[in-house]
Design an enzyme around this catalytic site. Sequence first.
Site: not given
Ligand code: GCV
Length: 717
Positions: A411, A383, A309
């Site tokens: 989340e 995720d 990411e």
């Molecule tokens: C900390 C997902 C979440 C992100 C998070 C990522 C990760 O994509 O939406 O907010 O980033 O996981 O675990 O690195």
Amino acid sequence: MSKLNVLFFLLLLLMTSTASGAEDGYDLWLRYVPVENVQLREKYQQQLQNVAISGHSETTAAIAEELQRGLKGLLNKDCNIQSEYTNQQVLIGTPGNSPEIAALNIQGQLNELGNEGYLITHQIVKGKAILLVASTGEIGTLYGTFHLLRLLQTQQPLAGIYIAERPKTTHRLLNHWDNLDRTVERGYAGFSIWDWHKLPDYIDPRYKDYARANASIGINGTVVSNVNANALILTPHYLNKLNGLANVFRPYGIKIYLTARFSAPIEIGGLPTADPLNEEVQQWWKNKANEIYAIIPDFGGFLVKANSEGQPGPQDYKRTHAEGANMLARALAPHGGVVMWRAFVYSHEVPVDRALQAYNEFKPLDEDFDDNVFVQVKNGPIDFQPREPFHPLFGAMEQTPIMMEFQITQEYLGCATHLVYLAPLFKEVLDADTYAKGKGSTVAKVIDGSLHQHTLSGMAGVSNIGNDRNWTGHPFGQANWYAYGRLAWNPEFTAEALADEWIRMTYTNNPAFIEVVKPMMLQSRETAVNYMTPLGLHHQMAWDHHWGPGPWVNIGRPDWTSKYYHRADSLGIGFDRTTSGSNAVSQYFPEVRDHFNNLETCPEEFLLWFHHVPWNHPMKSGNTLWGEMCEKYYSGAAQVKTMQKDWDSVKDLIDPQQYDHVRQLLKIQANEAIWWRNALLLYFQQYSRLPIPSTFEQPDKTLEYYMNLKFHFVPGI
Ligand code: GCV
């Protein structure tokens, strides 16, 4: 009483109840109120009147303080606590700090339990039977003390007691996704509890309460910074602030860990590169580790999100994850630190199936990691969805200690307004059989290191803590923090037993309350799956903030869209991950692969995760797939209504403030469950072209209405 007197009395009552703060949730499960069973309380008073806590360290002082606080509250009486043993009824100590314990014939037992394990039993000391809480380490005695208090909180008899506990994992961590500006990524309980601006001179009392709460469930480490890291946390300015926290946490056995931004040598070190094979870069990290350990001698190590990411990483220099991890591991090794290298990775190219990626990148590196490196793997391959099959890396990497990463913060599970008890989710994964070494090779055995004989073992939980007065936003979010910590200590505990403990400690031992609330908690995760993503559906949340439904999301990277995951068309729905699809099933061991691959044997809860299935596919219930989807969504929304009724039925059994807080949140959850149900069914109906059975109340809004809802400032991003 005159009117004035009545007013004064009421005011006094109000002031004392607010000052005690007992019912605002701040005290968590360490709510030491008088034992409700009066006979038992009197018995405890006799059994625990005089206590000796051996030793003169910060940890033994913390034990004394906790016990004083706990016994005073639970027994409603001051107890006599001394630091020397002089014939008391209870002795807490180690062979190192207590000559009486050193003289007992239990050294072999204590050695087996290790310095975090403990023994609680009766022993004869100087001719008298006493209750002993002993360990080879003072932290073990702290954990034992919390266990003793838990016994009282849950009204267990002490007679004939024999408890021998040893944690099954070595590293039991919270991961805070807290930013330096105090926002919390995916945090729904206010701002970060770390007040960087005032640290280290101002030590918020919360830090100690945080340490107490964590120690009470066996958590022994905390990563205080976000994995989407800011290199500034590694600068002296912040390291000194961290030292303030480390000093508070140390007596409670909690080590500080940091996230290491891979490009830190460039950003704060002035180097032109962060290439892990560059000697200057390697030296920079060694110097940084030395600097950290000079300030925080018991620093735990680094957690790293790399090449994921948009985060920098070794692949930016055409190096492997192992080369990146080992560079950091070598800087930490002389000090005993570890690296937790996350397997949650993405390449820049959109993959055929995102579920494949972590395994494809990490499995070939199994032989390459240094001994002090963990690979930290999310519970499922996508995720933190309401339900995912276990990640195929569990069991697949024999040479590398694999750390579990669970998400405690919700989340994808309704943020902090949905009551979802997560222990059933955690347990489903931990109990899953990988078949890595034949039947019985559970994920729990991979995690605790026993399957592949690793000395390092561990679990990480992405924290749901913020500066809300009750820490977690939703009062039941506390149960998820609690259950996570207890499962990190022992993945064999059951979700049911942990719910039972937590309810008794947090609310009441009243069976009338427990009989209603425990089943409600245990059902709540399945309920959320039903109204969000039943039958193996996943990633149907709204864009980016992930709050509420968004099956129509079709912007950004394809593998960030809902359409990529549901693949609905006129013929059917689901992601074909079978051997004739993306072949993700083949990342599992053959027994598991075949089980998931075959439409006949694939559990229906994972059906649409692994198969693209026609709308009229016959389900076990006799429904078609479409009929079953309708059934699940409607039952999910109805189950929340039942939760509301259940909660209303226990109104008079707990504190009104606590009752009302949950009542209001359940109302939000009930409305949002209907929102989810209607939005998803109306959306998929475009493809199935089948009616929602007339026996169900029909949606009162159109699909366009739901698609046009826009939200700003959703917390957590
Ligand atoms: C900390 C997902 C979440 C992100 C998070 C990522 C990760 O994509 O939406 O907010 O980033 O996981 O675990 O690195």
